[in-house]
Design a protein around this motif. Structure first.
Motif, PDB file in Angstrom:
ATOM      1  N   ASP A 178       0.824  -0.856   0.093  1.00 33.81           N
ATOM      2  CA  ASP A 178       0.161  -0.093   0.154  1.00 33.81           C
ATOM      3  C   ASP A 178       1.019   1.087  -0.020  1.00 33.81           C
ATOM      4  OD1 ASP A 178      -2.186  -0.949  -0.092  1.00 33.81           O
ATOM      5  OD2 ASP A 178      -2.092  -1.857   2.151  1.00 33.81           O
ATOM      6  N   ALA A 179       1.666   1.040   0.491  1.00 38.06           N
ATOM      7  CA  ALA A 179       3.285   2.569   0.562  1.00 38.06           C
ATOM      8  C   ALA A 179       3.308   2.875  -0.232  1.00 38.06           C
ATOM      9  CB  ALA A 179       4.138   2.345   2.177  1.00 38.06           C
ATOM     10  N   ALA A 180       4.074   1.208  -1.246  1.00 42.49           N
ATOM     11  CA  ALA A 180       4.719   0.909  -2.549  1.00 42.49           C
ATOM     12  C   ALA A 180       3.587   2.649  -3.451  1.00 42.49           C
ATOM     13  CB  ALA A 180       4.724   0.188  -3.281  1.00 42.49           C
ATOM     14  N   VAL A 181       2.308   1.690  -3.245  1.00 43.54           N
ATOM     15  CA  VAL A 181       1.059   2.697  -4.387  1.00 43.54           C
ATOM     16  C   VAL A 181       1.113   4.393  -3.946  1.00 43.54           C
ATOM     17  CG1 VAL A 181      -0.982   2.428  -4.400  1.00 43.54           C
ATOM     18  CG2 VAL A 181       0.325   0.322  -4.535  1.00 43.54           C
ATOM     19  N   ASP A 182       1.388   4.663  -3.119  1.00 37.09           N
ATOM     20  CA  ASP A 182       0.913   6.201  -2.614  1.00 37.09           C
ATOM     21  C   ASP A 182       2.009   6.351  -3.340  1.00 37.09           C
ATOM     22  OD1 ASP A 182      -1.571   5.201  -1.005  1.00 37.09           O
ATOM     23  OD2 ASP A 182      -0.497   5.481   1.276  1.00 37.09           O
ATOM     24  N   ALA A 183       3.112   5.435  -2.783  1.00 35.78           N
ATOM     25  CA  ALA A 183       4.727   6.513  -3.874  1.00 35.78           C
ATOM     26  C   ALA A 183       4.347   6.168  -4.989  1.00 35.78           C
ATOM     27  CB  ALA A 183       5.501   6.078  -2.930  1.00 35.78           C
ATOM     28  N   GLY A 184       3.719   6.156  -5.506  1.00 31.74           N
ATOM     29  CA  GLY A 184       3.641   5.952  -7.085  1.00 31.74           C
ATOM     30  C   GLY A 184       4.813   4.486  -7.825  1.00 31.74           C
ATOM     31  N   ASP A 185       4.534   4.002  -6.679  1.00 30.68           N
ATOM     32  CA  ASP A 185       6.364   2.646  -7.643  1.00 30.68           C
ATOM     33  C   ASP A 185       5.784   0.951  -7.821  1.00 30.68           C
ATOM     34  OD1 ASP A 185       8.461   4.400  -6.510  1.00 30.68           O
ATOM     35  OD2 ASP A 185       7.684   3.626  -4.444  1.00 30.68           O
ATOM     36  N   LEU A 186       4.342   0.718  -7.290  1.00 30.35           N
ATOM     37  CA  LEU A 186       3.365  -0.158  -7.531  1.00 30.35           C
ATOM     38  C   LEU A 186       2.503  -0.110  -8.271  1.00 30.35           C
ATOM     39  CD1 LEU A 186       3.792  -3.119  -6.267  1.00 30.35           C
ATOM     40  CD2 LEU A 186       1.929  -2.318  -4.801  1.00 30.35           C
ATOM     41  N   VAL A 187       1.975  -0.624  -9.060  1.00 31.71           N
ATOM     42  CA  VAL A 187       0.838  -0.473 -10.843  1.00 31.71           C
ATOM     43  C   VAL A 187      -0.086  -1.416  -9.400  1.00 31.71           C
ATOM     44  CG1 VAL A 187       1.379   0.243 -12.246  1.00 31.71           C
ATOM     45  CG2 VAL A 187       1.288  -2.034 -11.558  1.00 31.71           C
ATOM     46  N   SER A 188      -1.837  -0.937  -9.733  1.00 35.53           N
ATOM     47  CA  SER A 188      -2.609  -1.650  -9.533  1.00 35.53           C
ATOM     48  C   SER A 188      -2.895  -3.134 -10.408  1.00 35.53           C
ATOM     49  CB  SER A 188      -4.078  -0.833  -9.642  1.00 35.53           C
ATOM     50  OG  SER A 188      -4.228  -0.832 -10.846  1.00 35.53           O
ATOM     51  N   SER A 189      -3.521  -3.911  -9.500  1.00 38.28           N
ATOM     52  CA  SER A 189      -3.760  -5.184  -9.953  1.00 38.28           C
ATOM     53  C   SER A 189      -5.135  -5.650  -9.523  1.00 38.28           C
ATOM     54  CB  SER A 189      -2.396  -6.517  -9.710  1.00 38.28           C
ATOM     55  OG  SER A 189      -2.971  -7.264 -10.335  1.00 38.28           O
ATOM     56  N   PRO A 190      -5.540  -6.677 -10.753  1.00 38.91           N
ATOM     57  CA  PRO A 190      -6.504  -7.358 -10.821  1.00 38.91           C
ATOM     58  C   PRO A 190      -6.499  -8.702  -9.550  1.00 38.91           C
ATOM     59  CG  PRO A 190      -6.021  -8.569 -13.079  1.00 38.91           C
ATOM     60  CD  PRO A 190      -5.049  -7.187 -12.143  1.00 38.91           C
ATOM     61  N   VAL A 191      -5.387  -8.736  -9.192  1.00 38.40           N
ATOM     62  CA  VAL A 191      -5.248 -10.293  -7.896  1.00 38.40           C
ATOM     63  C   VAL A 191      -5.098  -9.757  -7.114  1.00 38.40           C
ATOM     64  CG1 VAL A 191      -3.806 -11.617  -8.156  1.00 38.40           C
ATOM     65  CG2 VAL A 191      -4.073 -11.727 -10.593  1.00 38.40           C
ATOM     66  N   SER A 192      -5.753  -9.461  -6.212  1.00 39.02           N
ATOM     67  CA  SER A 192      -5.769  -9.450  -4.832  1.00 39.02           C
ATOM     68  C   SER A 192      -4.179  -8.996  -4.514  1.00 39.02           C
ATOM     69  CB  SER A 192      -6.275 -10.328  -4.028  1.00 39.02           C
ATOM     70  OG  SER A 192      -5.487 -11.339  -3.273  1.00 39.02           O
ATOM     71  N   LYS A 193      -3.904  -8.163  -3.884  1.00 39.14           N
ATOM     72  CA  LYS A 193      -2.554  -8.427  -2.812  1.00 39.14           C
ATOM     73  C   LYS A 193      -1.566  -9.740  -1.810  1.00 39.14           C
ATOM     74  CE  LYS A 193      -1.907  -3.035  -2.969  1.00 39.14           C
ATOM     75  NZ  LYS A 193      -3.651  -2.662  -2.630  1.00 39.14           N
ATOM     76  N   PRO A 194      -2.759  -9.846  -0.870  1.00 36.52           N
ATOM     77  CA  PRO A 194      -2.547 -11.161  -0.216  1.00 36.52           C
ATOM     78  C   PRO A 194      -2.171 -12.455  -1.607  1.00 36.52           C
ATOM     79  CG  PRO A 194      -4.431 -10.762   0.092  1.00 36.52           C
ATOM     80  CD  PRO A 194      -3.753  -9.685  -0.355  1.00 36.52           C
ATOM     81  N   ASN A 195      -3.035 -12.635  -2.179  1.00 34.06           N
ATOM     82  CA  ASN A 195      -2.594 -13.530  -3.243  1.00 34.06           C
ATOM     83  C   ASN A 195      -1.379 -13.356  -4.031  1.00 34.06           C
ATOM     84  OD1 ASN A 195      -4.714 -14.918  -2.469  1.00 34.06           O
ATOM     85  ND2 ASN A 195      -6.148 -14.438  -4.311  1.00 34.06           N
ATOM     86  N   LEU A 196      -1.226 -11.959  -4.244  1.00 38.97           N
ATOM     87  CA  LEU A 196       0.253 -11.904  -5.127  1.00 38.97           C
ATOM     88  C   LEU A 196       1.742 -11.757  -4.104  1.00 38.97           C
ATOM     89  CD1 LEU A 196      -0.511  -8.456  -6.635  1.00 38.97           C
ATOM     90  CD2 LEU A 196       0.374  -9.783  -7.508  1.00 38.97           C
TER      91      LEU A 196
END
Length: 231
Positions: A146-164
Motif C-alpha cells: 500500500d505504501a508503494a502504491v501511495d509512492a507511485g512505485d506499485l501499479v494496481s492489479s486485478p489480483v488481490s495483494k495477499p494472493n500476489l
C-alpha cells in the motif's frame, strides 16, 4: 570417562533432531518406529517412553524451530512500511528458500522435503509451518505494498495483494523444490546468487513494482550485506 547422561528434555530433543531426516525422506506414513529408533540410536521402547506415539513425535517436529515468526523476517517487518521494506522482504523470502541460511534449526533441504512430503499426505506440517512463518505476516507486507502504491512505485492489479504475495512465496518454494534431487530437476543456468537475483526481479515485477522503482530500491549487493547480518 563416562558420557554425560542426558536429561529427559535433552533426550527428547536429541531424538527429534535424529529423526528429522527420516521423516523428511520418507514422509510420515512410510516411516516406521523401528527406522526412527535406529536413526536416534535408541530402542523403540525408549522412543515410546518419551513419545506416546509416532504422531506425537511428528507433532514435536512442528514445535522444533517452527514456532513463532521467523526472526529474520521479523526484523524486516519491524521496519516502516515502504517500497524499500517490500523489496527487502521479497529478497529475504527468495534468499531463505533458494539459498538457505548458515544457522537454521532445520536445514533448508530437510525443511523443504518435510514440506513436500507433508503436502502429499495430510498437509499438517506444511500448514503449521506456513501459517506460523509466513501467512500470519501477510497483512503487514500488504501495508508495504500500500505504501508503494501511495509512492507511485506499485501499479494496481486485478489480483488481490495477499494472493500476489502468496504467488511470490510459492515461486521461492518451487525453485527450492526443483533443487532437492542431487541432479536438479531444472537447470536455470545460474549460480545460486544469480538465481536469487533473477527470482527477486521476477517476483517484484509480478507484484506490480515499476521498473524504475526496482532499479532504485533493489541493490543485490546491499541486500546481500544486510542478509549476512542475519546469520
Amino acid at each position: 570417562m563416562r558420557a554425560k547422561r542426558l536429561s529427559c528434555e535433552e533426550r527428547k530433543q536429541a531424538i527429534v533432531k535424529a529423526v528429522l531426516p527420516i521423516f523428511a525422506r520418507n514422509g510420515f506414513a512410510n516411516t516406521t518406529t523401528r527406522e526412527l529408533a535406529k536413526a536416534a540410536g535408541v530402542s523403540e521402547a525408549l522412543i515410546y517412553k518419551h513419545f506416546p506415539s509416532k504422531e506425537s513425535l511428528y507433532a514435536e517436529i512442528q514445535s522444533f524451530g517452527c514456532k513463532g515468526c521467523d526472526p529474520g523476517l521479523k526484523k524486516f517487518l519491524d521496519l516502516e512500511p515502504s517500497t524499500s521494506t517490500l523489496v527487502y522482504i521479497v529478497y529475504y523470502i527468495m534468499r531463505v528458500n533458494i539459498v538457505g541460511r548458515s544457522k537454521e534449526t532445520i536445514c533448508a533441504e530437510t525443511r523443504h522435503r518435510l514440506i513436500l512430503n507433508s503436502c502429499l499426505e495430510d498437509g499438517s506440517f506444511s500448514r503449521f509451518l506456513f501459517h506460523n512463518r509466513f501467512a500470519e505476516n501477510i497483512s503487514r507486507i500488504v501495508e508495504c505494498m500500500d505504501a508503494a502504491v501511495d509512492a507511485g512505485d506499485l501499479v494496481s492489479s486485478p489480483v488481490s495483494k495477499p494472493n500476489l504475495l502468496l504467488f511470490a512465496h510459492h515461486l521461492a518454494t518451487m525453485i527450492a523444490t526443483m533443487h532437492l534431487p542431487k541432479k536438479p530437476v531444472v537447470d536455470y543456468d545460474a549460480t545460486p546468487n544469480e538465481l536469487v537475483q533473477q527470482a527477486v526481479w521476477f517476483a517484484l515485477r509480478g507484484l506490480g513494482l515499476r521498473d524504475e522503482a526496482i532499479k532504485r530500491f533493489y541493490s543485490p549487493k546491499t541486500l546481500a550485506l544486510f542478509f549476512s547480518e542475519e546469520k
